[in-house]
Enzyme design. Structure first.
Site, PDB file in Angstrom:
ATOM      1  N   GLU A  77       0.602  -1.294  -0.312  1.00 12.22           N
ATOM      2  CA  GLU A  77      -0.346  -0.058  -0.031  1.00 12.22           C
ATOM      3  C   GLU A  77       0.578   1.508  -0.207  1.00 12.22           C
ATOM      4  O   GLU A  77      -0.006   2.336   0.424  1.00 12.22           O
ATOM      5  CB  GLU A  77      -0.471  -0.014   1.011  1.00 12.22           C
ATOM      6  CG  GLU A  77      -1.817  -0.999   0.968  1.00 12.22           C
ATOM      7  CD  GLU A  77      -2.838  -1.269   0.170  1.00 12.22           C
ATOM      8  OE1 GLU A  77      -2.481  -0.723  -0.821  1.00 12.22           O
ATOM      9  OE2 GLU A  77      -4.335  -1.710   0.208  1.00 12.22           O
ATOM     10  N   HIS A  96      -2.669   2.512   9.017  1.00 16.37           N
ATOM     11  CA  HIS A  96      -3.995   1.676   8.289  1.00 16.37           C
ATOM     12  C   HIS A  96      -3.939   0.736   8.576  1.00 16.37           C
ATOM     13  O   HIS A  96      -3.044  -0.635   8.533  1.00 16.37           O
ATOM     14  CB  HIS A  96      -3.438   1.502   6.472  1.00 16.37           C
ATOM     15  CG  HIS A  96      -4.321   0.542   5.777  1.00 16.37           C
ATOM     16  ND1 HIS A  96      -5.522   0.148   6.337  1.00 16.37           N
ATOM     17  CD2 HIS A  96      -4.268  -0.305   5.151  1.00 16.37           C
ATOM     18  CE1 HIS A  96      -5.857  -0.146   5.039  1.00 16.37           C
ATOM     19  NE2 HIS A  96      -5.099  -0.950   4.348  1.00 16.37           N
ATOM     20  N   HIS A  98      -6.799  -3.057   9.087  1.00 14.39           N
ATOM     21  CA  HIS A  98      -8.135  -3.671   8.998  1.00 14.39           C
ATOM     22  C   HIS A  98      -9.414  -3.831   9.905  1.00 14.39           C
ATOM     23  O   HIS A  98      -9.874  -5.072  10.609  1.00 14.39           O
ATOM     24  CB  HIS A  98      -8.091  -5.239   8.672  1.00 14.39           C
ATOM     25  CG  HIS A  98      -7.058  -4.505   6.971  1.00 14.39           C
ATOM     26  ND1 HIS A  98      -6.106  -5.656   6.385  1.00 14.39           N
ATOM     27  CD2 HIS A  98      -7.185  -3.829   6.503  1.00 14.39           C
ATOM     28  CE1 HIS A  98      -6.037  -5.388   5.160  1.00 14.39           C
ATOM     29  NE2 HIS A  98      -6.252  -4.089   5.192  1.00 14.39           N
ATOM     30  N   TYR A 117     -19.693  14.843  18.989  1.00 14.01           N
ATOM     31  CA  TYR A 117     -19.004  15.147  18.709  1.00 14.01           C
ATOM     32  C   TYR A 117     -17.992  14.718  18.338  1.00 14.01           C
ATOM     33  O   TYR A 117     -16.933  15.886  17.642  1.00 14.01           O
ATOM     34  CB  TYR A 117     -18.986  16.586  19.534  1.00 14.01           C
ATOM     35  CG  TYR A 117     -18.451  16.303  21.080  1.00 14.01           C
ATOM     36  CD1 TYR A 117     -17.228  16.339  21.236  1.00 14.01           C
ATOM     37  CD2 TYR A 117     -19.171  14.753  22.486  1.00 14.01           C
ATOM     38  CE1 TYR A 117     -16.464  15.692  22.635  1.00 14.01           C
ATOM     39  CE2 TYR A 117     -18.530  14.990  23.205  1.00 14.01           C
ATOM     40  CZ  TYR A 117     -17.475  15.934  23.598  1.00 14.01           C
ATOM     41  OH  TYR A 117     -16.432  15.206  24.510  1.00 14.01           O
ATOM     42  N   HIS A 159     -12.421  -2.904   2.914  1.00 19.56           N
ATOM     43  CA  HIS A 159     -11.134  -2.591   3.116  1.00 19.56           C
ATOM     44  C   HIS A 159     -10.897  -2.752   4.449  1.00 19.56           C
ATOM     45  O   HIS A 159     -10.087  -3.632   5.461  1.00 19.56           O
ATOM     46  CB  HIS A 159     -10.433  -1.336   1.949  1.00 19.56           C
ATOM     47  CG  HIS A 159      -8.558  -1.836   2.074  1.00 19.56           C
ATOM     48  ND1 HIS A 159      -8.102  -1.232   1.295  1.00 19.56           N
ATOM     49  CD2 HIS A 159      -7.330  -2.519   2.820  1.00 19.56           C
ATOM     50  CE1 HIS A 159      -6.898  -1.506   1.411  1.00 19.56           C
ATOM     51  NE2 HIS A 159      -7.068  -2.190   2.215  1.00 19.56           N
ATOM     52  N   TYR A 212      -7.746  22.818  21.332  1.00 17.97           N
ATOM     53  CA  TYR A 212      -8.107  21.703  21.739  1.00 17.97           C
ATOM     54  C   TYR A 212      -6.306  20.860  22.533  1.00 17.97           C
ATOM     55  O   TYR A 212      -5.865  20.997  21.588  1.00 17.97           O
ATOM     56  CB  TYR A 212      -9.581  20.856  21.803  1.00 17.97           C
ATOM     57  CG  TYR A 212      -9.276  19.618  22.471  1.00 17.97           C
ATOM     58  CD1 TYR A 212      -9.832  19.229  23.629  1.00 17.97           C
ATOM     59  CD2 TYR A 212      -7.992  18.059  21.933  1.00 17.97           C
ATOM     60  CE1 TYR A 212      -9.630  18.446  24.056  1.00 17.97           C
ATOM     61  CE2 TYR A 212      -8.169  16.928  22.834  1.00 17.97           C
ATOM     62  CZ  TYR A 212      -9.663  16.864  24.109  1.00 17.97           C
ATOM     63  OH  TYR A 212      -9.605  16.120  25.055  1.00 17.97           O
TER      64      TYR A 212
END
Length: 216
Positions: A77, A96, A98, A117, A159, A212
């Site tokens: 990827e 990334h 799964h 929120y 995916h 924040y």
């Protein structure tokens, strides 16, 4: 880059314990320089290796032109990692995964609306799902860039999830937060249709997230 390589491996190994990944699925990268005048690039986990077996030398350095250094091949990827670093100056690291709930929603090809929120933590009032394309292809990378525009995360149809942050620590935390939100949304949908926050409230939340965690 040895310390950064070890941080990358540690992040990859933490994914299983956090419920983000199993086996060799998913991948992690962090923006880096090779230090030898070869230009900017990123470190990325290699393809097909169990994270527990990784040594520093297994981590692949990839330049932004797609060339690599190291004894391993990069994750299949690598394209969406490279393209995100090229497209987004605010991307310092990418995860990334799964993970179960994010992947379940991705298989329904649903975006996540403002049911909570904390969706604003990722830069907008929703989390989009990228159009489906075969893993490892430029088509998938193109779909990711479209879905993640103005955001720090998206789902990948059929995916999984994709998240980026300023550094490895923040990116890992955002990935855990995204999976938590996906689980909450999935569970809420079992009981009925979640009540969504309106646009005005999400604008207020987004404004608050702008400061924040900052010092007074």
């Amino acid at each position: 880059m040895t310390e950064l390589r070890l941080q990358l491996i540690d992040t990859a190994r933490r994914m299983a314990g956090a419920g983000l990944n199993r086996g060799t699925a998913g991948n992690v990268s962090v923006r880096a320089s090779d230090g030898d005048g070869g230009g900017e690039g990123f470190l990325i986990t290699p393809t097909g290796m169990a994270y527990d077996a990784l040594a520093s030398e297994d981590v692949v350095f990839m330049r932004l032109d797609g060339s690599t250094e190291g004894r391993r091949k990069p994750s299949s990827e690598w394209r969406f990692h490279r393209d995100l670093y090229l497209d987004r100056a605010d991307a310092g690291a990418i995860v990334h995964a799964h993970s179960p709930f994010a992947t379940s929603l991705a298989c329904l090809r649903r975006e996540i609306p403002p049911f909570h929120y904390m969706i604003a933590r990722f830069g907008g009032d929703n989390l989009r799902c990228a159009a489906y394309a075969t893993f490892g292809t430029q088509a998938l990378s193109d779909a990711v860039l479209q879905a993640i525009a103005g955001r720090r995360a998206c789902l990948l149809a059929n995916h999984g999830m994709l998240v980026f942050g300023d550094d490895l620590g923040q990116t890992f935390d955002l990935a855990v937060e995204l999976e938590t939100l996906c689980e909450q949304y999935w569970r809420a949908c079992q009981l009925g249709e979640p009540v969504l926050l309106d646009a005005a409230e999400m604008r207020e939340v987004l404004a608050r997230f702008g400061s924040y965690g900052q010092l007074a």
